[in-house]
Each structure stands twice: as C-alpha cells, then as structure tokens.
Design a protein around this motif. Structure first.
Motif, PDB file in Angstrom:
ATOM      1  N   PRO A  18     -48.328  -7.707  -8.537  1.00 59.55           N
ATOM      2  CA  PRO A  18     -49.490  -7.097  -9.203  1.00 59.55           C
ATOM      3  C   PRO A  18     -50.779  -7.205  -8.393  1.00 59.55           C
ATOM      4  O   PRO A  18     -51.737  -6.503  -8.675  1.00 59.55           O
ATOM      5  N   ARG A  19     -50.809  -8.078  -7.400  1.00 56.54           N
ATOM      6  CA  ARG A  19     -52.068  -8.255  -6.685  1.00 56.54           C
ATOM      7  C   ARG A  19     -52.271  -7.215  -5.593  1.00 56.54           C
ATOM      8  O   ARG A  19     -53.371  -7.073  -5.082  1.00 56.54           O
ATOM      9  N   GLU A  20     -51.214  -6.547  -5.232  1.00 54.71           N
ATOM     10  CA  GLU A  20     -51.369  -5.473  -4.252  1.00 54.71           C
ATOM     11  C   GLU A  20     -51.656  -4.199  -5.014  1.00 54.71           C
ATOM     12  O   GLU A  20     -50.761  -3.472  -5.440  1.00 54.71           O
ATOM     13  N   LEU A  21     -52.938  -3.919  -5.164  1.00 54.24           N
ATOM     14  CA  LEU A  21     -53.319  -2.768  -5.977  1.00 54.24           C
ATOM     15  C   LEU A  21     -52.857  -1.468  -5.352  1.00 54.24           C
ATOM     16  O   LEU A  21     -52.717  -0.463  -6.039  1.00 54.24           O
ATOM     17  N   VAL A  22     -52.613  -1.467  -4.064  1.00 53.42           N
ATOM     18  CA  VAL A  22     -52.248  -0.216  -3.403  1.00 53.42           C
ATOM     19  C   VAL A  22     -50.930   0.333  -3.946  1.00 53.42           C
ATOM     20  O   VAL A  22     -50.716   1.541  -3.941  1.00 53.42           O
ATOM     21  N   ILE A  23     -50.053  -0.555  -4.411  1.00 50.74           N
ATOM     22  CA  ILE A  23     -48.763  -0.074  -4.917  1.00 50.74           C
ATOM     23  C   ILE A  23     -49.008   0.884  -6.077  1.00 50.74           C
ATOM     24  O   ILE A  23     -48.511   2.013  -6.097  1.00 50.74           O
ATOM     25  N   ALA A  24     -49.810   0.427  -7.012  1.00 48.74           N
ATOM     26  CA  ALA A  24     -50.135   1.286  -8.148  1.00 48.74           C
ATOM     27  C   ALA A  24     -50.867   2.540  -7.675  1.00 48.74           C
ATOM     28  O   ALA A  24     -50.646   3.633  -8.209  1.00 48.74           O
ATOM     29  N   ASN A  25     -51.711   2.375  -6.677  1.00 53.53           N
ATOM     30  CA  ASN A  25     -52.438   3.543  -6.171  1.00 53.53           C
ATOM     31  C   ASN A  25     -51.488   4.620  -5.670  1.00 53.53           C
ATOM     32  O   ASN A  25     -51.629   5.803  -5.984  1.00 53.53           O
ATOM     33  N   ILE A  26     -50.521   4.187  -4.876  1.00 49.91           N
ATOM     34  CA  ILE A  26     -49.598   5.153  -4.291  1.00 49.91           C
ATOM     35  C   ILE A  26     -48.763   5.799  -5.389  1.00 49.91           C
ATOM     36  O   ILE A  26     -48.543   7.019  -5.396  1.00 49.91           O
TER      37      ILE A  26
END
Lengths: 460, 433
Positions: free
Chosen positions: B85-93
C-alpha cells in the motif's frame, strides 16, 4: 647527464601525490629539533642558479599538493636543471628533488635532506595533512590538525602532550570535559614550574610556559569557547600575582584558584543544572534527546532516581552513534527508551515528545546555541509542533561572540574530511527555536544570555 | 536488499522475463509476493511491473466486454495495492489503465453509435470488484449511452458530469492511439468479436504507451535542469534517485556548480560507493560534488541555494512521499527561505487524499543497531524510517515530465490523468491494515 636527467621523472610519475608529501612531515620535525642554526649555514652555499632550481622544486612540491599531474610536469622541468649545477651543491639539489618526490634517498643524503628542508620552511602548513581537502566555501572554518607530539614545542609539558593527542583524536570531546582536563593539566604545568633567575612568575609564566602549551593544544584541536574563557581567566590570575610573593606560595595560590574554579564553574555548575533540569521533568513526560551528552544523561538519571516516571526518545547522529551508549545506560536503569538512528520520521518522533532536552556546546551572546550538528533541525521540528526546547549550558560555555548562522563559527570533522566527504561538527540554533536555557545562575530566555554574561563580569 | 545481478533473489528483470511463460494468475501471485517482500521496490520498478501485469491481464485473460475487463483490472489492482500500500504508483497505474479502458470503450461506442441501437443500459460500469458481467455477453453494460443521442452521449453519464467533456479523452501525451484504429470496426452490425479484438489491441497499445512514458520521465525532466540550476549554485540533494542524478548530470554539462550530496549513513560505510558513476559524470562536467556526512543539514542552509528531492509519490494536495530524512532537510530549507524542488514523473502523482501526515514506512532497525547488541535489542525500542511524508508547504516547485508546476496546479494534472470514477475508486476498501 642523460641518465641523471632521465632518472627522476619515471619515479616521479610512479609516486602518488600523498607519498610526495609525506617526507615533509618528518623533515619538518628534524628542522624543529635542529633549530634555526642550520639555516644560515645552508644559505651561503647556494648560488643564484641553485636558488632558482630550489625555487622550482619548491614550487613543484607545492603544486603537487594540488594536482598530481602538474607535479609530474614540474618535476620534469626541474630535472634537466639539476645536473647543470656547479659541483659542490649537486647533493643539495638532489636532496631537494628527492624530498619532493621520493621517500628514501640514499643514506648519504640524509644530512642534506635535513638542510634542504630547513630552507624549505616556506611550505604551507597544509602540507602536513595531505589528505585533507576542504571545499572552498568552507575553507574559513577551523579543523583539528592532529599535530604530532614530536611537532610540539620543547616546553610543552608531557601531561599537555598527552591531553593534546586525546583532544585531537576526540577521545576527550565535550566542551566541559576538555575544559576540565585542560585546567587540571595546567595545574600540573604550574606545579612543575620554576621561575628562572632574574624573572618573576607573573611576568614569565604566561608567555614562556603557558602560551606554548596553549599553542600546542590549539594546534591539536581548535579551542572551544569554554577553554578560551578559562584561559583568559587563568592569565588574569597569573598577572594578578604579587611579584613579592614567594614562588612556592604563588604556585599554590594559582593551583588553589584553579581548583576552586573547577569546583565552582564545572562541578557545582553541573550539579545545579542537573538538579534544575531534572525538576522540570514530571511524571508521564516523554523527553526527546539528541546524541549523548554527559549533562543530559546525568539529568535523566537524576530525574529517574528522584522517582519521576518518564520515557525517553533518543535521536542519534548516524555518524557518531553515541546515542546508543546513552540508550543502554538509561535502559539499564529501567527507563523506557526508544531509539532512532537518524532523522527519518523526525516529525513523528518529536510529536510524541513533551520536551526536547539539548546540551549546548556553547551559547552565543545573541541567544544562538552552538550545539552538536543536528540540534538545530531538532529544535526547528520541535518549534513547529510547539514542543518546548530546553537547553542545558554551564555559564563558562557562554561566549560574547555572536553567530547568526552555522558557518560563522564551526569545526570540521577531521576524521571525515577528504576529497569525497565533508562533515561539520556543530551548528547554530537561533534563539527563536529555543524555549529556555538552564544555567547554574538561573533559567533564562535564550535572548537573555548576555545578561548572564554581564552578571558574571560584575561578580568577577 | 538489492540482489546482485545474476543472483538468485527475484527482481523486476526476472519477473518480467518469466511473465510471458506463466499463466496470468500465477504472474499476479508472483508479483504480489515480490511486492510484499520488497523485492520490487521504488516508484519506477513498481510502476513498470504493474503496467506489465495489467498488460498481461488485458492480453491473455478471457473477458467478453469492457465491464468484465474493468472489473478484472480493479480486482487485480486491489490485490496489488494491498500487497504494497505504500507504493502509491501501483494504484496510479491501475487507475490510468482503467481510465484507458474507459476511453477506448467510449471511442468504440461513439464510433458505433450510428449503427447500433441495441445498447440499452445507461448504467455506468460497476465499480465493484467482482469480475462481473457474466450475465452480459452482449455488452449491455457498456458505458452510458442513449442510442439516439449521438455525440452527446458522453455527457449523459453522471460520472462524467464533473469532467470536462472536451478534454476527457485526451489523456495520453500524444493522444494518437485513442483516436485511431477502432474506426475500422464501426460498420459491423455485431461488432463484439472483431471489435473486442481491436479494442484489446488498442488497450495494449495504450498500456505500452504508459510504459514508454514511465521510461521517458528521466529524459523529459532533465530538460528542465538548465532553467533550474544556475552557474555557481549550491545544490543540496538527499540520497538522489536516478531521476535526480540525471537531472544534475545534465545541468553539469552546461554549468559549474556545487552539489552537496547526503548519502544513506549505513551505506556510506560500505566499500562500494553507490554514487561513484554519478560523481564521475558530475566531475567530468565541471560540477563539484561534496558528500556531506551530517544528519541535520541546517548548518549548510545558509550556503545552499536549492534543495532538489526525488519523489516516491506526490499526492494531490502537494505532499510528497520522500526518502527518510528528506522532510527534515526540506523543513530546514523552508526555515531559511531556500527553494525546495521536487522531481517526479507524472505517474507518481497520486489522487489519493487519505494520506496522513504521520504515515511513515518503518524499515529494518538493524540499519543502525547491530542485532548482536543484546542490551539494545532487548531493552530499547529501535525505529528506523525508510520513507516519510513531507507536507506540501515545504515544497516550492514540482517538476514532472510535463513541466514545472505549483502545488495548486497539481489538482489539474490529476484531473487530466485520471477519470473521476477511478479517483473515487477505493483500492483500500478490502485491505486489511
């Protein structure tokens, strides 16, 4: 000729820069021990051409400190000149070259090498520390030079010699500890002092005995403000001594006043500050501290032994890690400790604290605190969250100087000062980030620090 | 943590290598475990991995209509986000791919409007995680449409009411793909099979474009370095990412300035200098690099002109997720009125708003405290932060691959890049914290 001319350059290219510098340090010592007598005997021997060659070699050596490549070029240039010299002085020139580029010239040259260095007194002092390169923008700051014991003046007392080395290696580090050690060492110096016939103690002791000690200590590591203050005081005491007083009595008088100074300004001061600060800690507090300082540690232990229940957050400097020592000491006493090795998540840590406790290396008279590098960041974070920042400082550490930024007065860490890295030991925290300064004369606003200074002056 | 090249520990490269040979489901599971174990970490690797896995989903998975695909992507997105959850880029992509799919669907529908009258439903795509739509083999769940409304169809969606209809589809940097291709299938009366086929390839193209965009970020950000860095400047960087390094290197080729570099204290003890090549390229360009071995950098601020930080993620309100320690630096810079510049690709810009200030990623405590040190380990709570949140008011300028922005402008960027319904989509809904 060709052999002679071709000889040195390959050597020169093979030697790294540092090597070319090294011989100068021992050579200098030699010079010191031989005294100035060598110089005049050496000087008349030199012809104009020799001087020129020598100047070239000197220049080459100096440039070598800056750039290895340049050194090689200059060495080449100087080499053809060498053999062209008149007979009697070739040895001298060779020695010069050898000194510049080569570690060990043959044994016959050793005497000449000594002479050559004697004439080389003009080399900048930086040559003794070839590895230290200070970035241009910090070149105004002081740095511990690690002056070798053998470099010291012959009058330096053995106790002071050892103390100087301890300071240079940061074995004795804190301002107040350095001060105490210095005063105790000076006591020994005074104790072993005998006024030469035809002099009085008051006139002779300071310039001929104390000053060499001070110079040596300063060469080992720049003096801290407290040492400056105390030495000024000591000199005043010496000058106050009545010339009619017999020497033994005068010495005893001085030693007694040093003892009472240590007692009054250091021991009792520490006790009073510890007491006062510990009283500010109440049950349920969370105290945030930075690194390890004796005063803070004693305060926390004192508060704990007085029955106050509190927890401690230790923020540490990742390059010093002294906070770990503190953490262990506190934890062993049963105080709940949490430890953070760097400034990551600093805000989060500060948020949980109810008070930030810092120890000042010194206080400037504009209320700025001179503290361990990083104190300022901590104070800023605390200020932003409106958590009080308490500073502990003995009055002997207060200086009448003023600093509005950290680069006015600072010290470079000699251990971590090379071409690749750089480190400042201290920083200055402006008065606006501090809440209260606890000294043995009272707890004041940081901006009122000059008032304490005045009070001190009046009492003296 | 980073395994040596050719080591046995899994890494992004290895993951991408095995991607083609595995079934999608297995790849997803593998990626989840890699993310959980931090074997893929950092914004760019995470973004690339996410894009790749979604590409596989689109290309290999069985789905019959858009909603099914959206549901599938959402489901996988949730799993990935839950894994890290701390890698916001995953949700971004994931959001961008969702937006891409919606755009493509819309394109299709617009093209098909004339010939189709069987589209009845105006229900927007369900935002549930169910790989739903099993009951809809003939695309009744297509994005909102009323057959006879033609060009106005798009504005009929409640979800689209808030977004500007004129700009909505123009999302990708050059926007060429969404416009092309699908037109070919327009004349078909029952376009499902062929349409789906071209639709699929459109989406795949779009995802590949996203990947290209991610890869080009460094170069595009570099272009702004000359404007930012002036001759004689003193620049402070904190554990520079590759983006920051390239940015400075480019500037060094034109200008002479000084860089104060702070390194990870634990790494500075290691024999290998992680910034050796950076130093080299800076030196060849004429810039001076001074490694500063201080934790608190306030002492240097009176000298420093600009602080340049790399963002792990940027939130819509301007807050930045940065490497631990950077927030303190930015704070010090702000106190003395120095400029703080944050570099990061647009893909790091997250619409997430539920970020708390205190959200810190705690990491390996043995970084500073030796585990063999019994008295420390048993009695002292040791905390070591890996990344932290830096409030937006510490930052003066954000430089992304699209240019320099202020904090107030970030919101517009987010609206340009994500669809309203995807922004609202809660990836954390089922996550167990």
């Amino acid at each position: 000729m060709s052999a002679a001319a071709n000889g040195p350059p390959p050597e020169a290219t093979n030697k790294p820069v540092e090597k070319s510098e090294k011989p100068q340090a021992p050579a200098k010592n030699e010079k010191k021990s031989k005294g100035e007598a060598v110089d005049p005997t050496n000087a008349p021997k030199l012809s104009g051409a020799e001087l020129k060659a020598k100047a070239k070699a000197e220049k080459a050596a100096r440039r070598a400190q800056i750039k290895a490549t340049k050194e090689v070029v200059k060495g080449d240039a100087a080499a053809p000149l060498g053999p062209g010299q008149s007979g009697p002085s070739t040895g001298d020139v060779k020695a010069n070259k050898g000194k510049g580029k080569q570690d060990s010239v043959s044994g016959t040259n050793s005497g000449a090498a000594g002479k050559a260095t004697a004439s080389k007194g003009s080399t900048p002092p930086a040559a003794t520390e070839p590895k230290v390169t200070i970035p241009e923008c910090f070149s105004h700051l002081s740095i511990a030079k690690k002056s070798a014991m053998t470099n010291a003046d012959k009058d330096v007392h053995p106790t002071v010699l050892v103390l100087g080395q301890q300071m240079a290696t940061f074995a004795i580090d804190e301002s107040i500890t350095r001060l105490k050690a210095t005063l105790l060492a000076f006591k020994k110096v005074i104790d072993s002092y005998n006024t030469p016939p035809g002099n009085t103690l008051a006139r002779h002791l300071t310039p001929h005995v104390l000053n060499p000690q001070i110079d040596y200590l300063t060469a080992c590591r720049p003096m801290c403000f407290s040492m400056g203050n105390a030495i000024r005081w000591l000199k005043l005491q010496v000058s106050k001594i009545d010339p009619d007083v017999p020497e033994q009595e005068a010495k005893k008088q001085l030693c007694d006043s040093i003892d009472s100074f240590i007692q009054e300004r250091i021991s009792v001061a520490d006790f009073v500050i510890t007491e006062k600060a510990a009283r500010r800690i109440v049950n349920g507090d969370t105290i945030l501290v930075f690194g390890r300082s004796t005063l803070v540690e004693r305060t926390l232990l004192h508060a704990h032994s007085a029955g106050t229940r509190f927890s401690v957050i230790v923020i540490d400097d990742p390059y010093e890690k002294k906070g770990q020592v503190l953490s262990k000491t506190l934890a062993a006493e049963g105080i709940s400790v949490s430890y953070c090795g760097d400034f990551g998540g600093l805000r989060w840590h500060v948020q949980r604290a109810s008070m930030v406790l810092l120890c000042a290396e010194s206080m400037f008279s504009n209320g700025s605190m001179y503290g361990r590098s990083g104190s300022c960041d901590l104070a800023i974070a605390a200020k932003a969250l409106e958590i009080p920042v308490t500073v502990l400082c003995e009055t002997i550490n207060i200086t009448d100087r003023v600093a509005t930024d950290s680069l006015t007065y600072n010290e470079i860490d000699p251990e971590r000062c090379s071409a690749a890295s750089f480190r400042l030991l201290f920083d200055a925290t402006l008065a606006k980030y501090l809440s209260v300064v606890i000294t043995e004369l009272g707890s004041v606003q940081p901006t009122s620090v000059p008032d304490i200074l005045r009070k001190l002056e009046e009492s003296n | 943590m980073a395994p040596p090249k050719g080591g046995f520990a899994p890494s992004l490269e290895k993951f991408l290598d095995t991607l083609k040979s595995r079934p999608v489901e297995a790849s997803v599971e593998l990626l989840i475990s890699l993310l959980k174990r931090h074997q893929i970490r950092g914004s760019e690797p995470c973004a690339i991995a996410t894009a790749h896995i979604l590409l596989q989903v689109v290309a290999k998975d069985k789905w019959n209509d858009v909603d099914q695909l959206l549901g599938r992507v959402q489901l996988i997105g949730r799993k990935l986000v839950a894994a890290q959850p701390r890698e916001l880029v995953i949700a971004n992509i994931v959001r961008r791919v969702l937006g891409l799919i919606r755009d493509e669907a819309e394109e299709d529908r617009n093209d098909n409007n004339d010939g189709q009258s069987d589209v009845a439903s105006e229900i927007p795509p369900p935002v549930t995680s169910v790989a739903g739509g099993t009951d809809s083999p003939s695309k009744p769940m297509r994005p909102p449409v009323l057959g006879n409304l033609g060009n106005f169809a798009r504005t009929q969606s409640m979800f689209n009411l808030l977004s500007d209809p004129d700009t909505a589809p123009v999302v990708w940097s050059n926007g060429s793909t969404p416009r092309l291709g699908s037109g070919a299938s327009t004349p078909l009366a029952h376009p499902q099979s062929t349409n789906l086929y071209s639709f699929r390839s459109e989406v795949i193209d779009g995802i590949e474009e996203i990947m290209d965009e991610i890869k080009q970020v460094d170069e595009q950000i570099q272009a702004y370095s000359e404007i930012t860095i002036h001759p004689g400047d003193y620049i402070l960087v904190h554990q520079p990412s590759r983006t920051v390094q390239k940015f400075l290197t480019r500037a060094a080729s034109k200008r002479r300035f000084t860089v104060f570099l702070t390194v990870d204290p634990s790494a500075s003890l290691a024999s290998e200098d992680p910034y050796a090549s950076f130093r080299k390229s800076m030196a060849s360009g004429g810039a001076t690099v001074v490694t500063v071995l201080n934790a608190g950098l306030n002492a240097y601020m009176s000298r420093v002109n600009k602080v340049i930080l790399g963002a792990r993620a940027i939130t819509g309100k301007g807050g930045v997720i940065v490497d631990a320690g950077a927030a303190t630096i930015a704070r010090a810079a702000q106190e003395q009125g120095r400029t703080v510049i944050v570099l990061g690709g647009v893909y790091t810009l997250s619409p997430e708003s539920q970020f708390q200030e205190a959200l810190i990623e705690w990491g390996d405590p043995s970084k500073y405290v030796n585990f063999a040190d019994g008295s420390m380990v048993s009695q002292v709570k040791v905390k070591s932060a890996v990344s932290e949140f830096m409030p937006g008011d510490h930052v003066d300028t954000y430089i992304t691959n699209l240019g320099a922005h202020t904090r107030d402008h970030l919101h517009t960027l987010i609206m340009d890049h994500y669809k309203e319904e995807d922004i609202a989509f809660d990836f954390y809904g089922k996550m167990q914290r």
